[in-house]
Design a protein around this motif. Sequence first.
Motif, mmCIF file in Angstrom:
data_model
loop_
_atom_site.group_PDB
_atom_site.id
_atom_site.type_symbol
_atom_site.label_atom_id
_atom_site.label_comp_id
_atom_site.label_asym_id
_atom_site.label_seq_id
_atom_site.Cartn_x
_atom_site.Cartn_y
_atom_site.Cartn_z
ATOM 1 N N PHE A 6 -19.985 3.202 44.546
ATOM 2 C CA PHE A 6 -20.751 4.297 43.954
ATOM 3 C C PHE A 6 -22.257 4.198 44.203
ATOM 4 C CE2 PHE A 6 -20.074 1.322 40.347
ATOM 5 C CZ PHE A 6 -21.376 1.096 39.943
ATOM 6 N N VAL A 7 -22.785 2.995 44.486
ATOM 7 C CA VAL A 7 -24.207 2.897 44.821
ATOM 8 C C VAL A 7 -24.478 3.568 46.162
ATOM 9 C CG1 VAL A 7 -26.089 1.312 45.352
ATOM 10 C CG2 VAL A 7 -24.576 0.828 43.432
ATOM 11 N N ASN A 8 -23.498 3.514 47.067
ATOM 12 C CA ASN A 8 -23.656 4.158 48.374
ATOM 13 C C ASN A 8 -24.033 5.643 48.203
ATOM 14 O OD1 ASN A 8 -21.789 3.741 51.488
ATOM 15 N ND2 ASN A 8 -23.539 5.033 51.066
ATOM 16 N N ARG A 24 -17.292 10.441 34.318
ATOM 17 C CA ARG A 24 -16.933 10.398 35.736
ATOM 18 C C ARG A 24 -16.943 8.977 36.297
ATOM 19 N NH1 ARG A 24 -20.032 14.898 37.802
ATOM 20 N NH2 ARG A 24 -18.481 16.092 36.626
ATOM 21 N N ARG A 25 -18.002 8.232 36.016
ATOM 22 C CA ARG A 25 -18.098 6.885 36.573
ATOM 23 C C ARG A 25 -17.066 5.953 35.956
ATOM 24 N NH1 ARG A 25 -23.410 5.675 35.755
ATOM 25 N NH2 ARG A 25 -23.963 6.641 37.743
ATOM 26 N N THR A 26 -16.881 6.051 34.634
ATOM 27 C CA THR A 26 -15.894 5.192 33.966
ATOM 28 C C THR A 26 -14.486 5.468 34.472
ATOM 29 O OG1 THR A 26 -17.281 5.106 31.989
ATOM 30 C CG2 THR A 26 -14.961 4.517 31.740
ATOM 31 N N ILE A 56 -23.891 -1.741 34.380
ATOM 32 C CA ILE A 56 -24.557 -0.815 35.304
ATOM 33 C C ILE A 56 -25.578 0.083 34.621
ATOM 34 C CG2 ILE A 56 -22.767 -0.762 37.067
ATOM 35 C CD1 ILE A 56 -21.681 1.786 35.821
ATOM 36 N N ASP A 57 -25.340 0.464 33.365
ATOM 37 C CA ASP A 57 -26.302 1.327 32.681
ATOM 38 C C ASP A 57 -27.247 0.553 31.768
ATOM 39 O OD1 ASP A 57 -25.454 3.725 33.833
ATOM 40 O OD2 ASP A 57 -23.808 3.914 32.403
ATOM 41 N N GLY A 91 -13.690 6.632 37.389
ATOM 42 C CA GLY A 91 -13.596 6.104 38.745
ATOM 43 C C GLY A 91 -13.338 4.606 38.757
ATOM 44 N N ILE A 92 -14.012 3.876 37.870
ATOM 45 C CA ILE A 92 -13.818 2.428 37.794
ATOM 46 C C ILE A 92 -12.410 2.106 37.286
ATOM 47 C CG2 ILE A 92 -14.577 0.325 36.620
ATOM 48 C CD1 ILE A 92 -17.418 1.522 36.617
ATOM 49 N N LEU A 93 -11.939 2.848 36.277
ATOM 50 C CA LEU A 93 -10.601 2.595 35.738
ATOM 51 C C LEU A 93 -9.515 2.983 36.734
ATOM 52 C CD1 LEU A 93 -11.048 3.733 32.024
ATOM 53 C CD2 LEU A 93 -11.004 1.401 32.949
ATOM 54 N N TYR A 94 -9.786 3.986 37.564
ATOM 55 C CA TYR A 94 -8.833 4.340 38.626
ATOM 56 C C TYR A 94 -8.675 3.166 39.596
ATOM 57 C CZ TYR A 94 -6.852 6.948 42.606
ATOM 58 O OH TYR A 94 -6.059 7.374 43.645
ATOM 59 N N GLN A 95 -9.789 2.497 39.890
ATOM 60 C CA GLN A 95 -9.708 1.307 40.731
ATOM 61 C C GLN A 95 -9.040 0.153 39.991
ATOM 62 O OE1 GLN A 95 -13.375 0.626 43.241
ATOM 63 N NE2 GLN A 95 -14.173 2.308 42.021
ATOM 64 N N ALA A 96 -9.242 0.081 38.676
ATOM 65 C CA ALA A 96 -8.575 -0.965 37.885
ATOM 66 C C ALA A 96 -7.065 -0.779 37.895
ATOM 67 C CB ALA A 96 -9.110 -0.969 36.456
#
Length: 551
Positions: free
Chosen positions: A451-453, A233-235, A397-398, A237-242
């Motif tokens: 995502f930290v929010n 999920r997180r990856t 991040i991890d 989300g980041i690639l969608y922004q990329a």
Amino acid sequence: MPTLDDILEIVGEFDRFQKQTFFVLCLLSAAFTPVYVGVVFFGFIPEHRCFSPGVAELSQRCGWTLEEQLNHTVPEWGHHGASFSSRCRRYEVDWNATGISCTNPLSSLVGNQSTVPLGSCQDGWVYDSPGTSLVTEFNLVCEDSWKLDIFQSSVNAGFFVGSVNIGYVADRFGRKFCLLSTILANFVCGILLVFVPTYLWIVILRFLQGLVGKGCWMAGYILVTEVVGPKYRRTVGILYQAAFSVGLLIFDAIAYAIPHWRWLQLTVTLPSCFFLLYYWCLPESPRWLISQGKNDKAMKIISDMAKKNRKKMPSHFEDIKFEEEDDGKQSPSIFDLVRTPQMRKNTLILMYNWFTSSVLYQGLIMHMGVAAGNMYLDFLYSALVEFPAAFIIIVTIDRVGRRYPWAAANLVAGAACLVTALIPEDIHWLKVIAACIGRMGITIAFEMVCFVNTELYPTYIRNLGVMVCSSLCDIGGVIVPFIVYRLTEVWPDLPLIVFTVIGLVAGGLVLLLPETKGRALPETVEDVENFHRQSAPNAKKIYLHVQTSEV
């Protein structure tokens, strides 16, 4: 009982079905670029000067070069570079008069050159540009230069208003309906922008684009993260922004090939009509369907997912239902965001960091458009650094955590802005490198705060907390054009000094937030207040009731 995430592990967390969904939604993310940063090319400000009747004829008669013509006929030309007088004032003399000297024309007209009266550009401007922009078409310079600020502020004002309303549509009517309706509205507004003849209508349509544009991007983000398993999920989300970063490169290439803003607007808008085909190739979010009690439709999508992924669907599923404990259920209130000390600190710091990310990210892009140098190459270089930014986030991040990389990214962005401002203009390549480092830093910070929010608020108020804090992002977007375009008239690098202060303060404040690496999401305000002692709470889950037939 198995959860929906457990079922995704069986039918595929990120297999053919999810990869297809991810790919088509990444196209949507890339297409958002012209809405968000289009002002760089749509509102390009070329070098300009007042048009003075008779100057061209006099220059031809005297055989002047262009530089000689400018030195003789433009106030303060060549003294300290381009200035307000050279761009926005002209000599109040009759250049069509007879007997004008070719060696010292002003002296032959008024005698004492130091007392030549200056006036405004009543006959318009001459622009040193092969193409057209909003600035050249509507003369958004000098006394009307603030109108360019309004052009960009209007889209961010639309983001601010639309983020709440479009979020409601996505939660009430579904992700897919929200996606398709905003795609259609954005396409219509983009086409109308090509043909409307007045500046006022352009601003109105730009506001409407903002109203639906960000909501469209966010609906795609929500959908793509809801159809994949938790491990991806997180990856994703980041690639969608990329994918947005890929859109920057494509937009830069198209703008270079098409230097006329209306044709550019048409070229980047027309492909959006193909996104309406998503009606047939995108699924609705099964999580949203279950939350709305539409269990049969959700079950059909899960079955299609298993078939597409060539996985065996678990047998004997009778029902899917959303279960959650009702005991102690709380209603979200905006006052809960500031009622207790830790919540109040988290909220204020997150709000400031959303504001900072928007101001520095958009500000550095807009400042590049008004700085000296090749606009297209500078834009290309700064877009390329967003890819290592995404890689750094995925790697750190991890392993390292959230807080220190996030703080470092803000501090690097602020320091890079200061270095960029202090480097002389004649070392332009070094200024570009420093600016790109700043751009990479704020890109990391922007993606971090997204995502930290969500990790710093309890479940019952998480959506409200993200909505309230991220609204400062849009407010920052409304303000930043005035910071960039107004302060550059005082000193070209003054906006960078402002960005330095804002970025360094943001980096320091991030260090005051708790680390969320390896922590379960908080469920209550008490969990947030005692974050350092938090144990893993029972998370809200979507359960699948499984009934096996008796043999």
